[in-house]
Enzyme design. Sequence first.
Site, short mmCIF file in Angstrom:
data_model
loop_
_atom_site.label_atom_id
_atom_site.label_comp_id
_atom_site.label_asym_id
_atom_site.label_seq_id
_atom_site.Cartn_x
_atom_site.Cartn_y
_atom_site.Cartn_z
N LYS A 23 0.83 -1.20 0.00
CA LYS A 23 0.00 0.00 0.00
C LYS A 23 0.87 1.25 0.00
O LYS A 23 0.59 2.22 -0.72
CB LYS A 23 -0.90 -0.01 1.24
CG LYS A 23 -1.58 1.31 1.53
CD LYS A 23 -2.11 1.36 2.95
CE LYS A 23 -2.54 2.76 3.30
NZ LYS A 23 -2.99 2.93 4.67
N ASN A 24 1.94 1.24 0.79
CA ASN A 24 2.77 2.44 0.95
C ASN A 24 3.66 2.72 -0.26
O ASN A 24 4.34 3.74 -0.29
CB ASN A 24 3.61 2.34 2.22
CG ASN A 24 2.76 2.45 3.48
OD1 ASN A 24 1.62 2.89 3.42
ND2 ASN A 24 3.31 2.04 4.60
N CYS A 116 -5.21 7.69 10.02
CA CYS A 116 -5.05 7.09 11.35
C CYS A 116 -4.69 8.15 12.39
O CYS A 116 -3.96 9.09 12.10
CB CYS A 116 -3.95 6.04 11.35
SG CYS A 116 -4.33 4.56 10.43
N ASP A 124 4.12 19.94 7.36
CA ASP A 124 5.11 21.01 7.26
C ASP A 124 6.29 20.65 6.37
O ASP A 124 6.78 21.48 5.59
CB ASP A 124 5.67 21.36 8.66
CG ASP A 124 4.59 21.74 9.64
OD1 ASP A 124 3.42 21.54 9.31
OD2 ASP A 124 4.93 22.21 10.74
N LEU A 125 6.80 19.41 6.50
CA LEU A 125 7.98 19.02 5.74
C LEU A 125 7.69 18.97 4.24
O LEU A 125 8.55 19.29 3.42
CB LEU A 125 8.51 17.67 6.23
CG LEU A 125 9.06 17.68 7.67
CD1 LEU A 125 9.29 16.25 8.15
CD2 LEU A 125 10.37 18.47 7.75
N LYS A 161 14.10 16.47 9.36
CA LYS A 161 14.01 15.14 9.98
C LYS A 161 13.68 14.14 8.88
O LYS A 161 13.16 14.51 7.82
CB LYS A 161 12.97 15.10 11.10
CG LYS A 161 11.57 15.46 10.68
CD LYS A 161 10.60 15.44 11.87
CE LYS A 161 10.14 14.02 12.15
NZ LYS A 161 9.00 13.98 13.10
N SER A 163 11.68 11.80 6.85
CA SER A 163 10.24 11.65 6.63
C SER A 163 10.00 10.94 5.31
O SER A 163 10.43 11.42 4.26
CB SER A 163 9.55 13.03 6.60
OG SER A 163 8.27 12.95 6.00
N ASP A 306 5.68 0.12 11.87
CA ASP A 306 4.45 -0.57 11.47
C ASP A 306 4.43 -2.04 11.90
O ASP A 306 3.41 -2.71 11.72
CB ASP A 306 4.24 -0.47 9.96
CG ASP A 306 3.68 0.88 9.54
OD1 ASP A 306 3.30 1.67 10.42
OD2 ASP A 306 3.62 1.14 8.32
N ILE A 328 9.25 6.61 16.55
CA ILE A 328 8.77 7.28 15.33
C ILE A 328 7.52 8.11 15.60
O ILE A 328 7.45 9.29 15.28
CB ILE A 328 8.48 6.25 14.22
CG1 ILE A 328 9.69 5.33 13.99
CG2 ILE A 328 8.10 6.97 12.92
CD1 ILE A 328 10.94 6.02 13.48
#
Length: 421
Positions: A23-24, A116, A124-125, A161, A163, A306, A328
């Site tokens: 999915k990701n 979720c 922001d990133l 950071k 991400s 996850d 995380i």
Amino acid sequence: MEKFRVIGSTQPLVGEVTISGAKNAALPILFASILAEEPVEVANVPHLRDIDTTMELLKRLGAKVERNGSVHVDPSSIDEYCAPYDLVKTMRASIWALGPLVARFGQGQVSLPGGCAIGARPVDLHITGLEQLGATITLEDGYVKAHVDGRLQGAHIVMDKVSVGATITIMCAATLAEGTTVLDNAAREPEIVDTAKFLNTLGAKISGAGTDTITIEGVERLGGGKHAVVADRIETGTFLVAAAVSGGKVVCHNTQAHLLEAVLAKLEEAGALVETGEDWISVDMTGRELKAVNIRTAPHPGFPTDMQAQFTLLNMMAKGGGVITETIFENRFMHVPELKRMGAKAEIEGNTVICGDVERLSAAQVMATDLRASASLVIAGCIAKGETIVDRIYHIDRGYDKIENKLNALGAKIERFRESN
């Protein structure tokens, strides 16, 4: 609202399961198709609610989208540049529409996303990265709006950071920027590598994906192409943990060991026999004692957040007291109180959960709280004594492709039902 009825058993889960596409990876790849000017075909896409929402969103933007085995997207007809609230409210991934829209069309707007409830996942990133590529970003009426005159401009970007989401946004947008973009402190997840492979198939020039420095040489246009989505490493890990906690043996097909080395190492440490082939992984716990393990989640190639909930369950069923530290996301132990309702022993201290061992869990009515935690509740029901009801399973459907069918094929007894009012 749909629920699962899970009949617990002492019988181990045994058999084979075919792992779905990730999915990701599928979500950012479908959003990245906005960048193309010709049709694309994406294979190995899982059947999930978030995928359906993304396909509907692409249609709203004007793309032609159909699914017959693979997902076919023709983005040449896109003539809308806004991802509306009614679609975006259920899915954080919709922010990935913004970069491709502003990169190809010079404008885009996305309603601030939902999804979720695991801690702060600010956009922001994403915004900062697009601004560094030359986009003007405003927040108006609950929408993030991006605009650029002409093309985005390549830049040297150092991410504040690590991400995954922002790495994908910047990488996608930079493919059509003028000049070269160097992205430092980039996330290294396999899904980023897969998204880069997809874009390169369409004519992008991306190198270094999978390392912490990604270089993108901007091109003027992207064409069409075909791509198969990488295997879902989290689904793989979930079924391997199911084998371990039930004392069974499960072979996962259509997956690769290099995607989840940290997880496999911890399964071996927990006492499992782990074997791998080119496109399969097996875990055999037959006649073996499950041992607790200490885990600290970290960005890839560290232990994936996850998989934290599944290993929390493993530690609860294992000999010894395992400690799991979540680095995380905050607020990611919502499964622990639910598992304690089933008789599990655990204490939460800040970002750490300390698990005690129990002989066997007892069935209870539990509530799914987020995508991966929900899977741990279903597996817990499989090994508990009695009938467990798992509520709010729409969380599970957002990330697992027919989880009850796959577990039932291994010997579980899970029924999906809708409670009448």
